[in-house]
Scaffold this active site. Structure first.
Site, PDB file in Angstrom:
ATOM      1  N   ASN A  98     -53.369  30.506  15.923  1.00 40.03           N
ATOM      2  CA  ASN A  98     -53.317  31.937  16.034  1.00 40.03           C
ATOM      3  C   ASN A  98     -52.643  32.759  14.666  1.00 40.03           C
ATOM      4  OD1 ASN A  98     -52.814  34.477  17.841  1.00 40.03           O
ATOM      5  ND2 ASN A  98     -50.776  34.174  17.171  1.00 40.03           N
ATOM      6  N   SER A 157     -60.907  37.394  15.625  1.00 36.39           N
ATOM      7  CA  SER A 157     -60.993  38.841  15.802  1.00 36.39           C
ATOM      8  C   SER A 157     -62.492  39.322  15.815  1.00 36.39           C
ATOM      9  CB  SER A 157     -60.273  39.530  14.548  1.00 36.39           C
ATOM     10  OG  SER A 157     -60.726  40.952  14.426  1.00 36.39           O
ATOM     11  N   TYR A 170     -59.991  40.987   5.314  1.00 34.65           N
ATOM     12  CA  TYR A 170     -59.648  40.652   6.605  1.00 34.65           C
ATOM     13  C   TYR A 170     -60.819  40.154   7.327  1.00 34.65           C
ATOM     14  CZ  TYR A 170     -57.651  40.706  11.299  1.00 34.65           C
ATOM     15  OH  TYR A 170     -57.103  40.326  12.685  1.00 34.65           O
ATOM     16  N   SER A 173     -62.222  36.853   6.078  1.00 32.42           N
ATOM     17  CA  SER A 173     -61.232  35.814   6.230  1.00 32.42           C
ATOM     18  C   SER A 173     -61.766  35.475   7.809  1.00 32.42           C
ATOM     19  CB  SER A 173     -59.781  35.971   6.405  1.00 32.42           C
ATOM     20  OG  SER A 173     -59.415  36.960   7.253  1.00 32.42           O
ATOM     21  N   LYS A 174     -61.918  36.336   8.908  1.00 32.35           N
ATOM     22  CA  LYS A 174     -62.321  35.984  10.210  1.00 32.35           C
ATOM     23  C   LYS A 174     -63.726  35.591  10.427  1.00 32.35           C
ATOM     24  CE  LYS A 174     -58.180  37.151  11.613  1.00 32.35           C
ATOM     25  NZ  LYS A 174     -57.160  36.200  12.276  1.00 32.35           N
ATOM     26  N   ILE A 203     -55.819  45.035  20.423  1.00 32.81           N
ATOM     27  CA  ILE A 203     -54.880  44.404  20.909  1.00 32.81           C
ATOM     28  C   ILE A 203     -53.459  45.147  20.665  1.00 32.81           C
ATOM     29  CG2 ILE A 203     -53.684  42.260  22.017  1.00 32.81           C
ATOM     30  CD1 ILE A 203     -56.520  42.258  22.687  1.00 32.81           C
TER      31      ILE A 203
END
Length: 266
Positions: A98, A157, A170, A173-174, A203
């Site tokens: 996580n 994500s 980002y 990376s996801k 979220i």
């Protein structure tokens, strides 16, 4: 550095879940839900602030829980840390990846600098890969004494699929975590170790607080068809369902927890 509760006094009777990025937000929600579902917990995070509350919440559900302060980017120390956790807590039945960081700042893709890129990739992708490798090696060499299902769940994500040019590092990376899931699912399938990816949408967590006003407007405009924020409990419920082992034959699958945000529309 490690600190723990009664977990260190005896090996876990219940299956052990190891959760990275566990002291707040989605990680804290996952910890509480897995404790409620009968797991003992080994919790990791780069900082200690808030860890005591997460430990207390887990213990309130009957779990033995311990916390280790650790930088996921320090990949050279992963195997030693996994060994210490196993000695203290017993064999790992579930890994929840996580931990992650966002871009230093949103901005033009043409101006993306190496510092933010390297930090995000080192933690989100490189660190997660080598930590998963260390845990997978442990799982391949040991079985849980109660023959509980063994699973690896990576929280990535919707940005693994939905591109945002303001956060290129980002998103990349996801997206890499999606391939990580496929690769480990194939490698570990003969060992009956289920490997899954969860892709949360918008979220409400400390990480999204800085852009909450922007997301409020977008949600009101219908970008999320369910027209609400997600909350950590939404993600935690999905992790618990996968960790239970009831979906092992779906190994390699992706589960979107996003209120239909990622469903293509005309």
């Amino acid at each position: 550095m490690a600190s723990s509760s009664s977990l260190l006094a005896a090996r876990a009777v219940r299956p052990l879940a190891l959760i990275t990025g566990a002291r707040r937000g989605i990680g804290a929600g996952i910890a509480a839900e897995l404790a409620r579902q009968g797991f003992d917990l080994a919790l990791l995070d780069i900082a200690e602030d808030g860890a005591d509350q997460v430990l207390a919440a887990a213990e309130a559900h009957g779990a033995r829980a311990g916390f280790w302060q650790y930088d996921l980017a320090d990949s050279g120390a992963h195997r030693a840390l996994v060994e210490r956790i196993v000695v203290a807590c017993g064999p790992i039945a579930c890994l929840v990846n996580n931990a992650g960081v966002s871009a230093d700042a949103r901005g033009d893709l043409l101006e993306l600098g190496e510092r933010s890129y390297d930090k995000v990739i080192d933690i989100n992708m490189r660190g997660t890969f080598f930590f998963t490798q260390a845990v997978a090696r442990h799982m391949a060499e040991h079985t849980h004494p109660a023959q509980h299902a063994r699973t690896i769940v990576t929280v990535s994500s919707v940005s693994a699929e939905l591109a945002s040019t303001e956060r290129g590092e980002y998103c990349m990376s996801k997206a890499g975590l999606g391939m990580l899931t496929k690769l480990f699912a194939l490698r570990l399938a003969p060992l009956n170790i289920g490997v899954f990816e969860i892709r949360p949408g918008i979220i409400r967590t400390p990480m999204t607080e800085a852009v909450a006003a922007r997301h409020d407007e977008r949600i009101a405009d219908g970008v999320v068809p369910m027209r609400r924020w997600g909350v950590p409990a939404d993600v935690a419920a999905a992790v618990a369902a996968l960790a239970s082992g009831q979906m092992q034959f779906a190994t390699g699958s992706v589960l979107n927890i996003d209120g239909a945000l990622s469903v293509p529309r005309l």
